[in-house]
Design a protein around this motif. Structure first.
Motif, PDB file in Angstrom:
ATOM      1  N   GLU A  63       0.838  -1.204   0.000  1.00 17.42           N
ATOM      2  CA  GLU A  63       0.000   0.000   0.000  1.00 17.42           C
ATOM      3  C   GLU A  63       0.873   1.255   0.000  1.00 17.42           C
ATOM      4  OE1 GLU A  63      -3.503   2.140   2.721  1.00 17.42           O
ATOM      5  OE2 GLU A  63      -2.849   0.085   3.153  1.00 17.42           O
ATOM      6  N   ALA A  64       1.951   1.223   0.782  1.00 14.14           N
ATOM      7  CA  ALA A  64       2.855   2.369   0.825  1.00 14.14           C
ATOM      8  C   ALA A  64       3.566   2.575  -0.515  1.00 14.14           C
ATOM      9  CB  ALA A  64       3.874   2.190   1.947  1.00 14.14           C
ATOM     10  N   VAL A  65       3.990   1.485  -1.140  1.00 19.51           N
ATOM     11  CA  VAL A  65       4.652   1.602  -2.438  1.00 19.51           C
ATOM     12  C   VAL A  65       3.676   2.118  -3.493  1.00 19.51           C
ATOM     13  CG1 VAL A  65       5.830   0.344  -4.285  1.00 19.51           C
ATOM     14  CG2 VAL A  65       6.407  -0.116  -1.903  1.00 19.51           C
ATOM     15  N   ASP A  66       2.417   1.686  -3.437  1.00 18.39           N
ATOM     16  CA  ASP A  66       1.406   2.224  -4.342  1.00 18.39           C
ATOM     17  C   ASP A  66       1.360   3.748  -4.253  1.00 18.39           C
ATOM     18  OD1 ASP A  66       0.602  -0.290  -5.208  1.00 18.39           O
ATOM     19  OD2 ASP A  66      -1.123  -0.405  -3.847  1.00 18.39           O
ATOM     20  N   LYS A  67       1.313   4.245  -3.025  1.00 16.20           N
ATOM     21  CA  LYS A  67       1.228   5.691  -2.810  1.00 16.20           C
ATOM     22  C   LYS A  67       2.513   6.381  -3.271  1.00 16.20           C
ATOM     23  CE  LYS A  67       0.056   9.217   0.630  1.00 16.20           C
ATOM     24  NZ  LYS A  67      -0.870   9.847  -0.333  1.00 16.20           N
ATOM     25  N   ALA A  68       3.648   5.760  -2.983  1.00 15.45           N
ATOM     26  CA  ALA A  68       4.927   6.351  -3.401  1.00 15.45           C
ATOM     27  C   ALA A  68       5.015   6.446  -4.919  1.00 15.45           C
ATOM     28  CB  ALA A  68       6.078   5.510  -2.854  1.00 15.45           C
ATOM     29  N   GLU A  69       4.613   5.392  -5.619  1.00 13.73           N
ATOM     30  CA  GLU A  69       4.694   5.403  -7.074  1.00 13.73           C
ATOM     31  C   GLU A  69       3.741   6.428  -7.676  1.00 13.73           C
ATOM     32  OE1 GLU A  69       4.181   1.366  -8.339  1.00 13.73           O
ATOM     33  OE2 GLU A  69       6.261   0.819  -7.858  1.00 13.73           O
ATOM     34  N   ALA A  70       2.668   6.744  -6.961  1.00 16.67           N
ATOM     35  CA  ALA A  70       1.706   7.734  -7.458  1.00 16.67           C
ATOM     36  C   ALA A  70       2.134   9.157  -7.154  1.00 16.67           C
ATOM     37  CB  ALA A  70       0.326   7.470  -6.843  1.00 16.67           C
ATOM     38  N   ASP A  71       2.798   9.377  -6.009  1.00 13.92           N
ATOM     39  CA  ASP A  71       2.984  10.744  -5.518  1.00 13.92           C
ATOM     40  C   ASP A  71       4.425  11.157  -5.260  1.00 13.92           C
ATOM     41  OD1 ASP A  71       0.202  10.970  -5.495  1.00 13.92           O
ATOM     42  OD2 ASP A  71       0.048  10.270  -3.420  1.00 13.92           O
ATOM     43  N   ALA A  72       5.402  10.267  -5.470  1.00 13.61           N
ATOM     44  CA  ALA A  72       6.799  10.590  -5.153  1.00 13.61           C
ATOM     45  C   ALA A  72       7.702  10.243  -6.329  1.00 13.61           C
ATOM     46  CB  ALA A  72       7.243   9.834  -3.900  1.00 13.61           C
ATOM     47  N   LYS A  73       8.962  10.648  -6.206  1.00 12.07           N
ATOM     48  CA  LYS A  73       9.950  10.383  -7.256  1.00 12.07           C
ATOM     49  C   LYS A  73      11.060   9.444  -6.788  1.00 12.07           C
ATOM     50  CE  LYS A  73       9.227  14.715  -9.755  1.00 12.07           C
ATOM     51  NZ  LYS A  73       9.859  15.961 -10.279  1.00 12.07           N
ATOM     52  N   ALA A  74      11.085   9.104  -5.515  1.00 12.03           N
ATOM     53  CA  ALA A  74      12.059   8.151  -4.979  1.00 12.03           C
ATOM     54  C   ALA A  74      11.535   7.636  -3.650  1.00 12.03           C
ATOM     55  CB  ALA A  74      13.434   8.775  -4.805  1.00 12.03           C
ATOM     56  N   ILE A  75      12.060   6.466  -3.247  1.00 13.57           N
ATOM     57  CA  ILE A  75      11.632   5.817  -2.008  1.00 13.57           C
ATOM     58  C   ILE A  75      12.829   5.601  -1.099  1.00 13.57           C
ATOM     59  CG2 ILE A  75      10.745   3.645  -1.022  1.00 13.57           C
ATOM     60  CD1 ILE A  75       9.108   3.299  -3.621  1.00 13.57           C
ATOM     61  N   VAL A  76      12.632   5.865   0.187  1.00 13.42           N
ATOM     62  CA  VAL A  76      13.554   5.417   1.229  1.00 13.42           C
ATOM     63  C   VAL A  76      12.806   4.376   2.043  1.00 13.42           C
ATOM     64  CG1 VAL A  76      14.813   6.036   3.325  1.00 13.42           C
ATOM     65  CG2 VAL A  76      14.837   7.577   1.352  1.00 13.42           C
ATOM     66  N   LEU A  77      13.378   3.193   2.151  1.00 13.51           N
ATOM     67  CA  LEU A  77      12.765   2.110   2.934  1.00 13.51           C
ATOM     68  C   LEU A  77      13.592   1.895   4.185  1.00 13.51           C
ATOM     69  CD1 LEU A  77      10.653  -0.109   3.264  1.00 13.51           C
ATOM     70  CD2 LEU A  77      12.114  -1.605   1.901  1.00 13.51           C
ATOM     71  N   ALA A  78      13.003   2.165   5.330  1.00 15.97           N
ATOM     72  CA  ALA A  78      13.724   2.134   6.604  1.00 15.97           C
ATOM     73  C   ALA A  78      13.077   1.144   7.568  1.00 15.97           C
ATOM     74  CB  ALA A  78      13.742   3.528   7.238  1.00 15.97           C
ATOM     75  N   GLY A  79      13.835   0.784   8.595  1.00 11.46           N
ATOM     76  CA  GLY A  79      13.314  -0.025   9.680  1.00 11.46           C
ATOM     77  C   GLY A  79      13.170   0.809  10.940  1.00 11.46           C
ATOM     78  N   ARG A  80      12.822   0.147  12.015  1.00  8.09           N
ATOM     79  CA  ARG A  80      12.756   0.823  13.303  1.00  8.09           C
ATOM     80  C   ARG A  80      14.166   0.912  13.879  1.00  8.09           C
ATOM     81  NH1 ARG A  80      11.999  -2.779  17.812  1.00  8.09           N
ATOM     82  NH2 ARG A  80      10.623  -1.217  18.728  1.00  8.09           N
ATOM     83  N   GLU A  81      14.331   1.633  14.965  1.00  8.04           N
ATOM     84  CA  GLU A  81      15.647   1.811  15.559  1.00  8.04           C
ATOM     85  C   GLU A  81      16.266   0.455  15.901  1.00  8.04           C
ATOM     86  OE1 GLU A  81      17.785   4.257  19.250  1.00  8.04           O
ATOM     87  OE2 GLU A  81      15.609   4.237  19.056  1.00  8.04           O
TER      88      GLU A  81
END
Length: 225
Positions: A34-52
């Protein structure tokens, strides 16, 4: 909570955080997709992070224990589909590896274009041989594509677990920075990559990875190992 997204300046920061090990199960994959769907629609790059201190501990072993063989295959295939989205998707994807990355956690790193890791006492590696599991096709193909060939046997067959410095040498990570700077460093690199012409980036990414993508796609829906 499993995964969230925050878009600023055309950069989508997707953060995995289940409060524990960021285990990969159907809920986590649904949130990530779901997050990638939104990123591909509204952003130009993705940062994929974890928790601390934790990127991902891999597939949810509790789910494996309760799903039965067919359910396990479905979860593996869903994981493979997500890796294909990252590895063959149109946007630059930068991993902010905030700590430990084990098994599927490292395969997600392989599927990201650039991998920034946290320096510190963290463990990274594919532990399938240790746990008596057969490597799925997507793990084998991504390892061939991203790992330093000198480390194939040690990393994948012998299940060696690396510290962050060793993980750079092996090919799990591209560079290290201080733990409190990982996300900012990854975001800065994503910002630079977002300036590249998007259509050319997407085409060249898919073209360079055609054989790996095809091999993983062909394995989906078939029994693993």
């Amino acid at each position: 909570m499993t995964a969230t997204i925050d878009i600023q300046n055309n950069i989508a920061l997707i953060t995995m955080d289940d409060g524990k090990a960021n285990a990969i199960n159907f809920d986590m994959l649904a949130a990530l997709n779901e997050a990638v769907d939104k990123a591909e629609a509204d952003a130009k790059a993705i940062v994929l992070a974890g928790r601390e201190n934790r990127f991902s501990g891999g597939f949810d072993l509790n789910a494996f224990a309760s799903l039965g063989p067919e359910g396990v295959y479905k979860l593996l295939d869903a994981g493979a589909e997500f890796l294909l989205r990252l590895y063959g998707g149109p946007l630059p994807v930068v991993a902010a590896c905030t700590g430990h990355a084990i098994a599927m956690g490292t395969f997600i790193l392989h599927a990201c274009d650039t991998r920034i890791g946290a320096a510190g006492e963290f463990k990274l590696g594919a532990n399938e041989t240790i746990t008596g599991m057969n490597l799925p096709i997507f793990a084998i193909e991504l390892a061939k594509a991203r790992l330093n060939p000198v480390h194939y046997t040690r990393a994948m067959v012998q299940a060696f677990i690396y510290d962050p410095k060793g993980a750079v040498e092996a090919g799990y990570l591209d560079m290290l920075t201080d733990a409190d700077k990982v996300v900012d460093t990854a975001t800065g690199i994503a910002g630079q990559l977002s300036q590249l012409p998007g259509s050319a980036y997407a085409y060249n990414k898919r073209a360079m990875r055609k054989e790996t993508l095809a091999a993983i796609k062909a394995s989906i829906g078939k029994h693993h190992g």
